[in-house]
Design a protein around this motif. Structure first.
Motif, PDB file in Angstrom:
ATOM      1  N   GLU A 106       0.803  -1.186   0.050  1.00  0.00           N
ATOM      2  CA  GLU A 106      -0.030   0.039   0.242  1.00  0.00           C
ATOM      3  C   GLU A 106       0.948   1.216   0.009  1.00  0.00           C
ATOM      4  O   GLU A 106       0.432   2.286  -0.607  1.00  0.00           O
ATOM      5  N   VAL A 107       2.061   1.176   0.505  1.00  0.00           N
ATOM      6  CA  VAL A 107       2.853   2.381   0.586  1.00  0.00           C
ATOM      7  C   VAL A 107       3.441   2.722  -0.830  1.00  0.00           C
ATOM      8  O   VAL A 107       3.726   4.023  -1.004  1.00  0.00           O
ATOM      9  N   TRP A 108       3.307   1.998  -1.755  1.00  0.00           N
ATOM     10  CA  TRP A 108       3.903   2.029  -2.980  1.00  0.00           C
ATOM     11  C   TRP A 108       2.804   2.282  -4.090  1.00  0.00           C
ATOM     12  O   TRP A 108       3.059   2.506  -5.182  1.00  0.00           O
ATOM     13  N   GLU A 109       1.430   1.987  -3.675  1.00  0.00           N
ATOM     14  CA  GLU A 109       0.427   2.236  -4.384  1.00  0.00           C
ATOM     15  C   GLU A 109      -0.340   3.598  -4.539  1.00  0.00           C
ATOM     16  O   GLU A 109      -0.437   3.960  -3.329  1.00  0.00           O
ATOM     17  N   SER A 110      -0.933   3.932  -5.584  1.00  0.00           N
ATOM     18  CA  SER A 110      -1.744   5.280  -5.454  1.00  0.00           C
ATOM     19  C   SER A 110      -2.699   5.392  -6.697  1.00  0.00           C
ATOM     20  O   SER A 110      -2.619   4.199  -7.445  1.00  0.00           O
ATOM     21  N   VAL A 111      -3.098   6.435  -6.921  1.00  0.00           N
ATOM     22  CA  VAL A 111      -3.577   6.676  -8.103  1.00  0.00           C
ATOM     23  C   VAL A 111      -3.564   8.128  -8.718  1.00  0.00           C
ATOM     24  O   VAL A 111      -3.362   9.028  -7.797  1.00  0.00           O
ATOM     25  N   VAL A 112      -3.815   8.320  -9.992  1.00  0.00           N
ATOM     26  CA  VAL A 112      -3.727   9.774 -10.747  1.00  0.00           C
ATOM     27  C   VAL A 112      -5.031   9.974 -10.856  1.00  0.00           C
ATOM     28  O   VAL A 112      -5.684   9.139 -11.233  1.00  0.00           O
ATOM     29  N   GLY A 113      -5.544  11.122 -10.115  1.00  0.00           N
ATOM     30  CA  GLY A 113      -6.908  11.615 -10.319  1.00  0.00           C
ATOM     31  C   GLY A 113      -6.878  12.629 -11.287  1.00  0.00           C
ATOM     32  O   GLY A 113      -6.162  13.745 -11.115  1.00  0.00           O
ATOM     33  N   VAL A 114      -7.662  12.421 -12.405  1.00  0.00           N
ATOM     34  CA  VAL A 114      -7.868  13.141 -13.410  1.00  0.00           C
ATOM     35  C   VAL A 114      -9.249  13.909 -13.398  1.00  0.00           C
ATOM     36  O   VAL A 114     -10.236  13.322 -13.599  1.00  0.00           O
TER      37      VAL A 114
END
Length: 188
Positions: A106-114
């Motif tokens: 989880e520390v290495w995961e994210s999303v790009v929110g457009v």
């Protein structure tokens, strides 16, 4: 009683809210951003004070609020038709030691929110594109120093990241639909 608390400096907060209001009067799309290191022992729990600051910034005229504190992806909330990103996690996260404890996926995961906005700065929708620092192969690599930049992910990784964001955000009333490797939140 023992505990840790955060107290907002109201003079500083008033100055920031005045700057947001001034920019909003100029019809600018205003993004309020907060970086902090005051998260709950459970990284997925939102500190109440952050929600309060976020909503005060939106009330002052911010088109969106973005925060980063806990080093994990946290939920999105829509308040008065404006998005609040409580934490986008990490996009760059350099670890200097193989003995690092920052190994949870989880520390290495994210999303790009457009975000898409109308001409009056009202939110139309947000699409979420899941990323992992170092890519899917990076999660399998025990040498953390090789995880350099975020890469779009698909398949099981995308489903896991988007599903977690969807579940957490639903608790705050934000409904994210997942189709393929993209999440979408409609403002209406």
């Amino acid at each position: 009683r023992y505990g840790r608390g955060v107290r907002i400096d109201e003079v500083d907060m008033a100055r920031n809210l005045a700057a947001i209001a001034s920019a909003a009067r100029d019809s600018a799309l205003v993004i309020a951003y907060l970086h902090h290191h005051h998260w709950a022992s459970d990284w997925y729990q939102l500190p109440e004070w952050v929600s309060g600051v976020a909503k005060r910034c939106i009330d002052a005229g911010a088109s969106m609020f973005v925060s980063h504190g806990a080093p994990v992806l946290q939920p999105v909330e829509i308040y008065r038709g404006r998005p609040i990103f409580y934490s986008l996690g990490n996009f760059i996260f350099h670890v200097q030691s193989e003995k690092s404890t920052w190994t949870a996926a989880e520390v290495w995961e994210s999303v790009v929110g457009v975000c898409s906005f109308a001409s009056d700065n009202s939110l139309i929708d947000i699409s979420f594109h899941p990323v992992v620092i170092g890519g899917e192969d990076g999660l399998e690599d025990g040498v953390l120093e090789r995880r350099l930049v975020p890469q779009l992910v698909t398949g099981d990784s995308a489903v896991r990241i988007l599903g977690r964001l969807q579940e957490q955000s639903a608790r705050l009333g934000a409904h994210i639909e997942i189709s393929g490797n993209v999440g979408r939140l409609q403002a209406r």
